[in-house]
Design an enzyme around this catalytic site. Structure first.
Site, PDB file in Angstrom:
ATOM      1  N   ASP A   1       2.372  -1.271  11.737  1.00  0.00           N
ATOM      2  CA  ASP A   1       2.165  -2.632  12.248  1.00  0.00           C
ATOM      3  C   ASP A   1       3.442  -3.459  12.304  1.00  0.00           C
ATOM      4  OD1 ASP A   1       2.478  -2.721   9.525  1.00  0.00           O
ATOM      5  OD2 ASP A   1       0.802  -4.065   9.126  1.00  0.00           O
TER       6      ASP A   1
ATOM      7  N   ARG B   1      -5.348  -2.476   8.990  1.00  0.00           N
ATOM      8  CA  ARG B   1      -5.324  -3.940   8.785  1.00  0.00           C
ATOM      9  C   ARG B   1      -5.526  -4.647  10.116  1.00  0.00           C
ATOM     10  NH1 ARG B   1      -2.071  -6.689   4.023  1.00  0.00           N
ATOM     11  NH2 ARG B   1      -1.757  -4.533   3.428  1.00  0.00           N
TER      12      ARG B   1
ATOM     13  N   ARG C   1       0.438  -4.760  -5.595  1.00  0.00           N
ATOM     14  CA  ARG C   1       0.413  -6.023  -4.859  1.00  0.00           C
ATOM     15  C   ARG C   1       0.776  -7.074  -5.916  1.00  0.00           C
ATOM     16  NH1 ARG C   1      -0.802  -3.938   0.374  1.00  0.00           N
ATOM     17  NH2 ARG C   1      -2.680  -2.694   0.287  1.00  0.00           N
TER      18      ARG C   1
ATOM     19  N   THR D   1       4.358   2.271   5.543  1.00  0.00           N
ATOM     20  CA  THR D   1       2.957   1.848   5.580  1.00  0.00           C
ATOM     21  C   THR D   1       2.226   2.702   6.606  1.00  0.00           C
ATOM     22  OG1 THR D   1       1.435   0.122   6.339  1.00  0.00           O
ATOM     23  CG2 THR D   1       3.677  -0.091   7.101  1.00  0.00           C
TER      24      THR D   1
ATOM     25  N   GLY E   1       0.831  -1.210   0.000  1.00  0.00           N
ATOM     26  CA  GLY E   1       0.000   0.000   0.000  1.00  0.00           C
ATOM     27  C   GLY E   1       0.862   1.254   0.000  1.00  0.00           C
TER      28      GLY E   1
ATOM     29  N   ASP F   1       5.281  -5.235   5.882  1.00  0.00           N
ATOM     30  CA  ASP F   1       5.842  -6.546   6.238  1.00  0.00           C
ATOM     31  C   ASP F   1       5.838  -7.543   5.070  1.00  0.00           C
ATOM     32  OD1 ASP F   1       3.086  -6.618   6.426  1.00  0.00           O
ATOM     33  OD2 ASP F   1       3.051  -8.038   8.089  1.00  0.00           O
TER      34      ASP F   1
ATOM     35  N   ASP G   1      -0.048   1.721   8.444  1.00  0.00           N
ATOM     36  CA  ASP G   1      -0.580   0.871   9.520  1.00  0.00           C
ATOM     37  C   ASP G   1       0.247   0.877  10.820  1.00  0.00           C
ATOM     38  OD1 ASP G   1      -2.514   0.168   7.683  1.00  0.00           O
ATOM     39  OD2 ASP G   1      -1.524  -1.697   7.113  1.00  0.00           O
TER      40      ASP G   1
HETATM   41  P1  ADP Z   1       2.917  -4.524   2.594  1.00  0.00           P
HETATM   42  O1  ADP Z   1       4.315  -4.571   2.104  1.00  0.00           O
HETATM   43  O2  ADP Z   1       2.406  -3.126   2.776  1.00  0.00           O
HETATM   44  O3  ADP Z   1       2.688  -5.421   3.789  1.00  0.00           O
HETATM   45  P2  ADP Z   1       1.658  -6.566   0.969  1.00  0.00           P
HETATM   46  O4  ADP Z   1       1.339  -7.480   2.093  1.00  0.00           O
HETATM   47  O5  ADP Z   1       0.677  -6.430  -0.146  1.00  0.00           O
HETATM   48  O6  ADP Z   1       1.949  -5.082   1.439  1.00  0.00           O
HETATM   49  O7  ADP Z   1       3.037  -7.074   0.361  1.00  0.00           O
HETATM   50  C1  ADP Z   1       3.628  -6.371  -0.735  1.00  0.00           C
HETATM   51  C2  ADP Z   1       4.174  -7.353  -1.721  1.00  0.00           C
HETATM   52  O8  ADP Z   1       5.237  -8.110  -1.113  1.00  0.00           O
HETATM   53  C3  ADP Z   1       3.195  -8.427  -2.182  1.00  0.00           C
HETATM   54  O9  ADP Z   1       2.339  -7.950  -3.189  1.00  0.00           O
HETATM   55  C4  ADP Z   1       4.155  -9.481  -2.691  1.00  0.00           C
HETATM   56  O10 ADP Z   1       4.687  -9.118  -3.946  1.00  0.00           O
HETATM   57  C5  ADP Z   1       5.299  -9.403  -1.670  1.00  0.00           C
HETATM   58  N1  ADP Z   1       5.116 -10.422  -0.618  1.00  0.00           N
HETATM   59  C6  ADP Z   1       4.173 -10.447   0.352  1.00  0.00           C
HETATM   60  N2  ADP Z   1       4.258 -11.557   1.101  1.00  0.00           N
HETATM   61  C7  ADP Z   1       5.284 -12.276   0.601  1.00  0.00           C
HETATM   62  C8  ADP Z   1       5.886 -13.535   0.938  1.00  0.00           C
HETATM   63  N3  ADP Z   1       5.428 -14.281   1.939  1.00  0.00           N
HETATM   64  N4  ADP Z   1       6.942 -13.945   0.194  1.00  0.00           N
HETATM   65  C9  ADP Z   1       7.395 -13.208  -0.824  1.00  0.00           C
HETATM   66  N5  ADP Z   1       6.883 -12.014  -1.199  1.00  0.00           N
HETATM   67  C10 ADP Z   1       5.841 -11.550  -0.506  1.00  0.00           C
HETATM   68  O1  F6P Z   2      -1.632  -1.469   4.448  1.00  0.00           O
HETATM   69  C1  F6P Z   2      -2.289  -0.267   4.185  1.00  0.00           C
HETATM   70  C2  F6P Z   2      -3.771  -0.500   4.002  1.00  0.00           C
HETATM   71  O2  F6P Z   2      -4.363   0.735   3.653  1.00  0.00           O
HETATM   72  C3  F6P Z   2      -4.488  -1.141   5.189  1.00  0.00           C
HETATM   73  O3  F6P Z   2      -4.725  -0.209   6.209  1.00  0.00           O
HETATM   74  C4  F6P Z   2      -5.725  -1.667   4.503  1.00  0.00           C
HETATM   75  O4  F6P Z   2      -6.261  -2.761   5.220  1.00  0.00           O
HETATM   76  C5  F6P Z   2      -5.189  -2.126   3.190  1.00  0.00           C
HETATM   77  O5  F6P Z   2      -4.000  -1.392   2.943  1.00  0.00           O
HETATM   78  C6  F6P Z   2      -6.102  -1.889   2.004  1.00  0.00           C
HETATM   79  O6  F6P Z   2      -5.512  -2.464   0.894  1.00  0.00           O
HETATM   80  P1  F6P Z   2      -5.826  -2.130  -0.630  1.00  0.00           P
HETATM   81  O7  F6P Z   2      -4.647  -1.373  -1.138  1.00  0.00           O
HETATM   82  O8  F6P Z   2      -5.916  -3.460  -1.264  1.00  0.00           O
HETATM   83  O9  F6P Z   2      -7.055  -1.351  -0.667  1.00  0.00           O
END
Ligand code: ADP
Ligand code: F6P
Length: 320
Positions: free
Chosen positions: A130, A172, A72, A126, A11, A103, A128
């Site tokens: 978190d 989240r 994503r 982020t 995000g 994360d 969040d």
């Molecule tokens: P954030 O980084 O804000 O937590 P996401 O959870 O969407 O957002 O993770 C961002 C990107 O990181 C994902 O779209 C994916 O490409 C990669 N990613 C997430 N989880 C994993 C994982 N377990 N192993 C490898 N890449 C990951």
């Molecule tokens: O991680 C940032 C965040 O805005 C969270 O607070 C929320 O749950 C999520 O992303 C929303 O994700 P999307 O980008 O798929 O709308």
């Protein structure tokens, strides 16, 4: 290290552009080539790389979102997809990568480092907040301030109509946005995923508050703690007050970053480049007790985020 790249992932968060600016200019000042990768890991797989210069990040420090765009990319969990990313970096002669995200982004970074020996530095970005290893992530402070702006406006109407307001915020699975906004915004109740709550108790307490002369009440709900429509309906039924619900959604994820997020961005960006320049091991940068720190991706993954209960209790005491 002479050639590095940077991407934003997950995000978007206010301050990501300021972090990109810091990374680009600190790298150039360190006589390194710097490439920008568009759309996070998706762009890395697809070879969407551009060489950046000092002007690429002009007029960027105050802008929300991320000019490199973000995505994503669920397929990045697949090691064969990660191999394609590693091959792209190698084809461009890129020796180190800086990833700005949350994360999930850091899990991808750890995989690239563990599976393909790429030096990756993570910058926490982020709204969040978190991630347990760092006190703050880039974007959190601005997001909370945006929520506060919303609270100020909602209060006017609440007070004018003697209503109860339920405001749902993002985060989240983490209650930090809700908790900090509740304390700073003077909310009467805050509902977070980390702490059990009883909606009927809240309704009862709202009913009683009228006896103390309280004419309006604000409940802040973290999105991960429950269904806002159901909670609003239940409070309305049990308290006898009109409950109006607001969800400010993506309004809290955009906007110009405030001072704290810009300063964090500058410090984290510089530190990340410095680490690559000195050929350090892959790691994440963060801030603890106002000092920039580093943590291994194992430490990042292993650290469990705990909500600050003292802030929660204080918000409750001050809401009398
Ligand atoms: P954030 O980084 O804000 O937590 P996401 O959870 O969407 O957002 O993770 C961002 C990107 O990181 C994902 O779209 C994916 O490409 C990669 N990613 C997430 N989880 C994993 C994982 N377990 N192993 C490898 N890449 C990951
Ligand atoms: O991680 C940032 C965040 O805005 C969270 O607070 C929320 O749950 C999520 O992303 C929303 O994700 P999307 O980008 O798929 O709308």
């Amino acid at each position: 290290m002479e050639r590095i790249a940077v991407l934003t992932s997950g995000g978007d968060a206010p301050g990501m552009n300021a972090a990109l600016r810091a990374v680009v200019r600190y790298a150039l000042n360190s006589r390194m080539d710097i490439y920008g990768i568009e759309r996070g890991y998706a762009g890395l797989i697809g070879g969407e790389l551009t060489r950046l210069n000092a002007r690429s990040v002009s007029d960027m420090i105050h802008k929300g979102g991320t000019f490199l765009k973000t995505a994503r990319c669920p397929e990045f969990k697949d090691i064969e997809v990660q191999r394609r990313a590693a091959e792209t970096l190698s084809a461009y002669g890129i020796e180190g990568l800086i990833v700005i995200g949350g994360d999930g982004t850091f899990r991808g970074a750890k995989d690239l480092s563990d599976n393909f020996g790429i030096k990756v530095i993570g910058i926490p970005g982020t709204i969040d907040n978190d991630m347990a290893y760092t006190d703050f992530t880039i974007g959190f402070d601005t997001a909370v301030n945006t929520v506060l702006w919303a609270i100020n406006n909602i209060r006017d109407t609440m007070r004018s109509h003697d209503r109860v307001s339920l405001l749902e915020v993002m985060g989240r699975h983490c209650g930090d946005i809700a908790l900090y906004a509740a304390l700073a915004g003077g909310a009467e109740y805050v509902i977070v995923p980390e702490i059990p709550y009883d909606v009927d108790e809240i309704a009862k307490s709202i009913k009683k508050s009228a006896l103390r002369g309280k004419i309006s009440n604000l409940i802040i709900l973290a999105e991960g703690a429950g269904n806002s429509a159901e909670i609003a309906k239940r409070v309305e039924e049990k308290s006898g007050s009109i409950v109006k619900m607001t969800n400010i959604g993506y309004i809290q994820r955009g906007g110009s970053p405030n001072m704290q997020d810009r300063i964090l961005a500058a410090k984290f960006g510089a530190k990340a480049v410095e680490l690559l320049k000195n050929d350090a091991e892959s790691c994440a940068v963060g801030i603890r007790d106002n000092k920039v720190i580093t943590a291994t991706f194992e430490e990042v993954a292993g650290a469990k985020k705990v909500i600050d209960k003292s802030l929660y209790e204080l918000a409750h005491i001050l809401s009398l």
